[in-house]
Structures are given as C-alpha cells and as structure tokens.
Design an enzyme around this catalytic site. Structure first.
Site, short mmCIF file in Angstrom:
data_model
loop_
_atom_site.label_atom_id
_atom_site.label_comp_id
_atom_site.label_asym_id
_atom_site.label_seq_id
_atom_site.Cartn_x
_atom_site.Cartn_y
_atom_site.Cartn_z
CB SER A 119 -0.84 0.05 1.28
OG SER A 119 -1.70 -1.03 1.36
CG HIS A 140 -1.96 -0.62 -4.30
ND1 HIS A 140 -2.29 0.70 -4.06
CD2 HIS A 140 -2.33 -1.30 -3.20
CE1 HIS A 140 -2.85 0.79 -2.87
NE2 HIS A 140 -2.90 -0.40 -2.33
CD GLU A 152 -2.44 3.74 -6.47
OE1 GLU A 152 -2.10 4.92 -6.58
OE2 GLU A 152 -2.42 3.13 -5.37
CG ASN A 190 -3.32 3.61 0.42
OD1 ASN A 190 -4.49 3.66 0.80
ND2 ASN A 190 -2.74 2.50 0.03
C1 CAA Z 1 -5.48 0.40 1.91
C2 CAA Z 1 -5.12 0.31 0.50
O1 CAA Z 1 -3.96 0.04 0.18
C3 CAA Z 1 -6.03 0.65 -0.64
C4 CAA Z 1 -7.49 0.37 -0.42
O2 CAA Z 1 -7.97 -0.70 -0.72
S1 CAA Z 1 -8.35 1.58 0.30
C5 CAA Z 1 -9.99 0.94 0.46
C6 CAA Z 1 -10.74 1.08 -0.83
N1 CAA Z 1 -12.04 0.55 -0.65
C7 CAA Z 1 -13.09 1.33 -0.29
O3 CAA Z 1 -12.96 2.53 -0.15
C8 CAA Z 1 -14.37 0.60 -0.06
C9 CAA Z 1 -15.50 1.53 0.34
N2 CAA Z 1 -16.72 0.75 0.48
C10 CAA Z 1 -17.49 0.38 -0.56
O4 CAA Z 1 -17.21 0.69 -1.72
C11 CAA Z 1 -18.72 -0.42 -0.25
O5 CAA Z 1 -19.09 -0.18 1.09
C12 CAA Z 1 -18.54 -1.95 -0.49
C13 CAA Z 1 -18.36 -2.21 -1.99
C14 CAA Z 1 -17.38 -2.54 0.27
C15 CAA Z 1 -19.78 -2.69 -0.01
O6 CAA Z 1 -20.88 -2.15 -0.65
P1 CAA Z 1 -22.34 -2.10 0.01
O7 CAA Z 1 -23.27 -1.63 -1.03
O8 CAA Z 1 -22.27 -1.39 1.29
O9 CAA Z 1 -22.61 -3.57 0.45
P2 CAA Z 1 -23.13 -4.80 -0.35
O10 CAA Z 1 -24.49 -4.54 -0.96
O11 CAA Z 1 -23.01 -5.93 0.61
O12 CAA Z 1 -22.05 -5.00 -1.50
C16 CAA Z 1 -22.12 -4.44 -2.80
C17 CAA Z 1 -21.71 -5.49 -3.78
O13 CAA Z 1 -20.35 -5.88 -3.53
C18 CAA Z 1 -20.28 -7.28 -3.30
N3 CAA Z 1 -19.23 -7.53 -2.29
C19 CAA Z 1 -19.03 -6.87 -1.14
N4 CAA Z 1 -17.93 -7.34 -0.52
C20 CAA Z 1 -17.43 -8.32 -1.31
C21 CAA Z 1 -16.31 -9.17 -1.25
N5 CAA Z 1 -15.43 -9.13 -0.24
N6 CAA Z 1 -16.10 -10.06 -2.25
C22 CAA Z 1 -16.96 -10.15 -3.28
N7 CAA Z 1 -18.03 -9.34 -3.42
C23 CAA Z 1 -18.26 -8.46 -2.44
C24 CAA Z 1 -21.64 -7.68 -2.82
O14 CAA Z 1 -21.90 -9.03 -3.12
C25 CAA Z 1 -22.54 -6.76 -3.62
O15 CAA Z 1 -22.77 -7.31 -4.89
P3 CAA Z 1 -24.14 -7.03 -5.71
O16 CAA Z 1 -23.95 -5.65 -6.30
O17 CAA Z 1 -24.16 -8.09 -6.73
O18 CAA Z 1 -25.25 -7.08 -4.73
N1 NDP Z 2 -6.14 -4.15 3.76
C1 NDP Z 2 -6.30 -3.41 2.68
O1 NDP Z 2 -7.34 -2.73 2.53
C2 NDP Z 2 -5.24 -3.37 1.63
C3 NDP Z 2 -4.00 -3.91 1.87
N2 NDP Z 2 -3.03 -3.87 0.90
C4 NDP Z 2 -1.72 -4.44 1.13
O2 NDP Z 2 -1.81 -5.84 0.94
C5 NDP Z 2 -0.88 -6.51 1.80
C6 NDP Z 2 -1.65 -7.50 2.67
O3 NDP Z 2 -2.63 -6.81 3.41
P1 NDP Z 2 -3.88 -7.57 4.04
O4 NDP Z 2 -4.28 -8.71 3.17
O5 NDP Z 2 -4.86 -6.54 4.39
O6 NDP Z 2 -3.22 -8.12 5.38
P2 NDP Z 2 -3.67 -9.34 6.30
O7 NDP Z 2 -3.16 -9.06 7.64
O8 NDP Z 2 -5.13 -9.63 6.09
O9 NDP Z 2 -2.90 -10.58 5.64
C7 NDP Z 2 -1.52 -10.70 5.56
C8 NDP Z 2 -1.20 -12.18 5.46
O10 NDP Z 2 0.19 -12.32 5.21
C9 NDP Z 2 0.64 -13.36 6.05
N3 NDP Z 2 2.09 -13.32 6.22
C10 NDP Z 2 2.85 -12.68 7.16
N4 NDP Z 2 4.15 -12.95 6.95
C11 NDP Z 2 4.22 -13.76 5.86
C12 NDP Z 2 5.28 -14.39 5.18
N5 NDP Z 2 6.54 -14.24 5.58
N6 NDP Z 2 4.99 -15.18 4.12
C13 NDP Z 2 3.71 -15.35 3.70
N7 NDP Z 2 2.66 -14.78 4.32
C14 NDP Z 2 2.91 -14.00 5.39
C15 NDP Z 2 -0.10 -13.11 7.35
O11 NDP Z 2 0.02 -14.20 8.23
P3 NDP Z 2 -0.12 -13.94 9.85
O12 NDP Z 2 -1.51 -13.42 10.05
O13 NDP Z 2 0.14 -15.28 10.41
O14 NDP Z 2 0.94 -12.92 10.19
C16 NDP Z 2 -1.50 -12.93 6.77
O15 NDP Z 2 -2.13 -14.16 6.49
C17 NDP Z 2 -0.18 -5.41 2.60
O16 NDP Z 2 1.01 -5.07 1.94
C18 NDP Z 2 -1.18 -4.25 2.54
O17 NDP Z 2 -0.60 -2.99 2.69
C19 NDP Z 2 -3.27 -3.32 -0.35
C20 NDP Z 2 -4.50 -2.81 -0.64
C21 NDP Z 2 -5.58 -2.76 0.34
#
Ligand code: CAA
Ligand code: NDP
Length: 291
Positions: A119, A140, A152, A190
């Site tokens: 991320s 990403h 990304e 992010n």
């Molecule tokens: C941290 C990082 O590195 C980067 C990131 O990822 S940052 C995070 C980015 N993500 C976001 O910002 C998510 C924001 N949230 C959302 O967009 C929405 O709340 C959400 C899509 C997660 C859920 O949507 P919702 O309308 O509240 O719920 P819900 O009706 O249950 O889901 C919408 C659809 O997604 C599907 N869905 C939800 N979660 C799912 C999952 N984990 N896997 C598969 N499908 C899923 C549902 O089945 C549903 O499908 P239909 O349109 O066919 O009904």
């Molecule tokens: N969460 C998010 O919304 C997003 C996350 N990411 C990125 O994706 C990556 C994973 O995040 P996320 O899936 O949320 O994290 P989770 O904590 O859900 O999963 C990480 C997994 O990696 C495992 N792990 C730790 N060390 C090792 C290793 N040495 N070899 C193999 N597996 C290992 C962990 O095991 P254990 O639990 O036993 O430590 C766990 O099962 C991160 O780099 C995160 O920044 C990118 C986009 C969105």
C-alpha cells in the site's frame, strides 16, 4: 510475455481477493502463506464470495467451479517460483517483504515478474534487493478486490517497459482499470485516502465527534460509501498505521504524523474487522462503537 501462472504470497484479505479474481479470469493460481489456517480461511472466503457472485447471477456455477479448480494452496514458498507472475500480498512491513523476496529468489524462473501489492512501501527499494529490478513493480489492488475497479501500477526506477506492458495486460484481462502511479510514499490512492482516515481519528481523539457521528457525517455529508473509521476497520488498523508511518518517514512532514489514538488501538491488538474489534466491536449481531 504471456502470463499463465500467478503466484500469490500471503493469504489474508488481499491475497484471497487477488487469488479469487485471477482464477476467475482464467489464470492458474498458487496461493501461499506461512500458516495452514490462513490458507484454509482464504479458501473458505473465496468459496463464499464466488458462490455469492454466482447466486446473484454475476457468474455461472461452471465459472465458479472452474475458478476454484484453478487455485492451489501451499505452505512451501519455493513452489511460487514456478509461476510467471508473483504478487506478494503479505503483511505491510518492509522487513517481511524483503525476507520473502530473498527466500524466493533462488527458486525463480529467469522470466518471472515480481510484484508487490504494498500500500505504501518503496517499490524501488524492494526491487533493489532482488536479482531483477527491471522485472519488478507495484501491483496495487483495492479492497474488496472482487468489487473495486482500480489497480495502481507503480514502476520502480528500473522497471522496464515489457514488465509494465505484461502487468497492464493482466489488469485488462481482469476487466479492471489500471492507473499508473509514480514510486513515492503511498502512491496515489493512499497518499490521499490515508491522511483523511488519520484526520478522522484525530477528530475522534480531540472529541470533535464520536465514532458514529464522524462516520455518519462523512457518509451523509460527503457521500462516502463507508465512514472513515468503518473504512479503517475494514482496511485493518495495523495497515493504516503502517501506511501513515511510511508517509511520515518518507516525506518527512509532520502533517503525516499518525494519530496517537490509532497507535493505541494497534498496540491493543484492536486491528478492526480482522480481529473483531477496532473502532467498532464486531463480536455481536451489530457493530457497536468502541468510543
Ligand atoms: C489500503 C489500500 O492500500 C487501498 C485500499 O484498498 S483503500 C480501500 C478502498 N475501498 C473502499 O474505499 C471501499 C469503500 N466501500 C465500498 O465501496 C462499499 O461499502 C462496499 C463495496 C465494500 C460494499 O458495498 P455495500 O453496497 O455497502 O454492500 P453490499 O451490498 O453488501 O455490496 C455491494 C456489492 O459488492 C459485493 N461484495 C461486497 N464485498 C465483497 C467481497 N469481499 N467479495 C466479493 N463481493 C463483495 C456484494 O456481493 C454486492 O454485490 P451485488 O452488487 O451483486 O449485490
Ligand atoms: N487491507 C487493505 O485494505 C489493503 C492492503 N493492501 C496491502 O496488501 C498486503 C496485505 O494486506 P492484508 O491482506 O490486508 O493483510 P492481512 O493481515 O489480512 O494478511 C496478511 C497475510 O500475510 C501473512 N504473512 C505474514 N508474513 C508472511 C510471510 N513471511 N509469508 C507469507 N505470508 C505472510 C499473514 O500471516 P499472519 O496473520 O500469520 O501474520 C496474513 O495471512 C499489505 O502489503 C497491505 O498494505 C493493499 C490494498 C488494500
């Protein structure tokens, strides 16, 4: 080059989503983790998500069964070496990612492309510790992977054009949209999203609002699908804190200072949905705010 086999390292919430969409798009997937429970949990989640998609008519039952057959799980990292494209999706900690690539290098085929789903961490730095910085880049996905449209793609300083083109072709085959981002801390999404989430935690910390009012305000007042604290729980508070630390260290600007309250939740092990408690407590029927 043609990608047929994809290796996914880390079977957490991102790893299982990546394996899901890759298998559905026709790639053979090898999914690895360090714990069998993580692999079992991932397969259970993939099955449940595919069957939800199938019951809603988004995919057929045949497509679901074929996708499930294409995913193999393993605890043996060397098996990932036999794939054409590796996507590392382990915990957001640089030392863990370096160690994974170091262990993997002796088992890789010469043509294999290495990528990280990180991320925030420098792609150039991760790549520089491998034997193939020109065939290394950031791949990403957004969470939840089966639903979110964007991927990304981040070039490191040495990434070559055939590597970028091969990854872009994979994103196209997934039916997703690629956005190209430069390799600076936390890239595009992010860089913008995480300071907003951190600011929401400061808003809570300073008592401007409580968990419910902050989330409700951003959902109804800014039309966000989830409130920022609900979203932080969804992403994982450990991941949010790790990203803020990368921004703070990498850009050396106090505006990225992680909120002490975010640090406290992580220190408590209240990491959000994945541990059943974060800004909300998910152990009952309905999420209950913890502040
Ligand atoms: C941290 C990082 O590195 C980067 C990131 O990822 S940052 C995070 C980015 N993500 C976001 O910002 C998510 C924001 N949230 C959302 O967009 C929405 O709340 C959400 C899509 C997660 C859920 O949507 P919702 O309308 O509240 O719920 P819900 O009706 O249950 O889901 C919408 C659809 O997604 C599907 N869905 C939800 N979660 C799912 C999952 N984990 N896997 C598969 N499908 C899923 C549902 O089945 C549903 O499908 P239909 O349109 O066919 O009904
Ligand atoms: N969460 C998010 O919304 C997003 C996350 N990411 C990125 O994706 C990556 C994973 O995040 P996320 O899936 O949320 O994290 P989770 O904590 O859900 O999963 C990480 C997994 O990696 C495992 N792990 C730790 N060390 C090792 C290793 N040495 N070899 C193999 N597996 C290992 C962990 O095991 P254990 O639990 O036993 O430590 C766990 O099962 C991160 O780099 C995160 O920044 C990118 C986009 C969105």
């Amino acid at each position: 080059m043609d990608i047929e086999k994809v290796g996914v390292i880390g079977a957490g919430q991102m790893g299982n989503g990546i394996a899901h969409v890759m298998a559905l798009a026709g790639y053979d997937v090898v999914l690895s983790d360090v714990k069998q429970e993580a692999l079992d949990g991932a397969m259970e989640t993939i099955r449940a998500n595919l069957s939800r998609q199938s019951s809603r008519g988004k995919i057929t039952e045949d497509e679901m069964n074929a996708a499930l057959k294409r995913i193999r799980t393993t605890l043996k990292l060397p098996e990932i070496g036999l794939t054409d494209l590796v996507i590392e999706a382990a915990t957001e900690r640089e030392t863990i990612k370096h160690a994974i690539f170091e262990d993997l290098l002796p088992h890789l085929q010469p043509h294999t492309i290495l990528t990280s789903n990180t991320s925030s961490i420098s792609i150039t730095r991760l790549a520089s510790r491998t034997d193939r910085p020109e065939r290394f880049m950031g791949f990403h996905f957004m969470n939840p992977v089966p639903v979110m449209q964007l991927v990304e793609l981040i070039r490191g300083i040495a990434t070559d054009e055939p590597t970028f083109a091969a990854c872009k072709a994979v994103v196209d085959k997934l039916g997703k949209t690629a956005a190209s981002a430069e390799d600076f801390p936390a890239f595009i999404v992010n860089r913008i999203l995480m300071p907003m989430i951190n600011e929401a935690v400061y808003t809570l910390y300073e008592g401007v609002g409580n968990v419910r009012s902050i989330d409700q305000s951003m959902k109804l007042g800014a039309n966000h699908p989830m409130g920022p604290l609900e979203l932080a729980d969804f992403i994982g508070l450990d991941t949010c804190l790790a990203i803020m630390n990368v921004l703070h260290d990498g850009l050396a600007d106090t505006k990225y200072r992680p909120c002490p309250l975010l640090t406290k939740y992580v220190e408590a092990g209240w990491l959000g949905r994945k541990t059943d408690r974060g800004f909300y407590d998910y152990r009952g029927e309905e999420p209950v705010p913890t502040r």
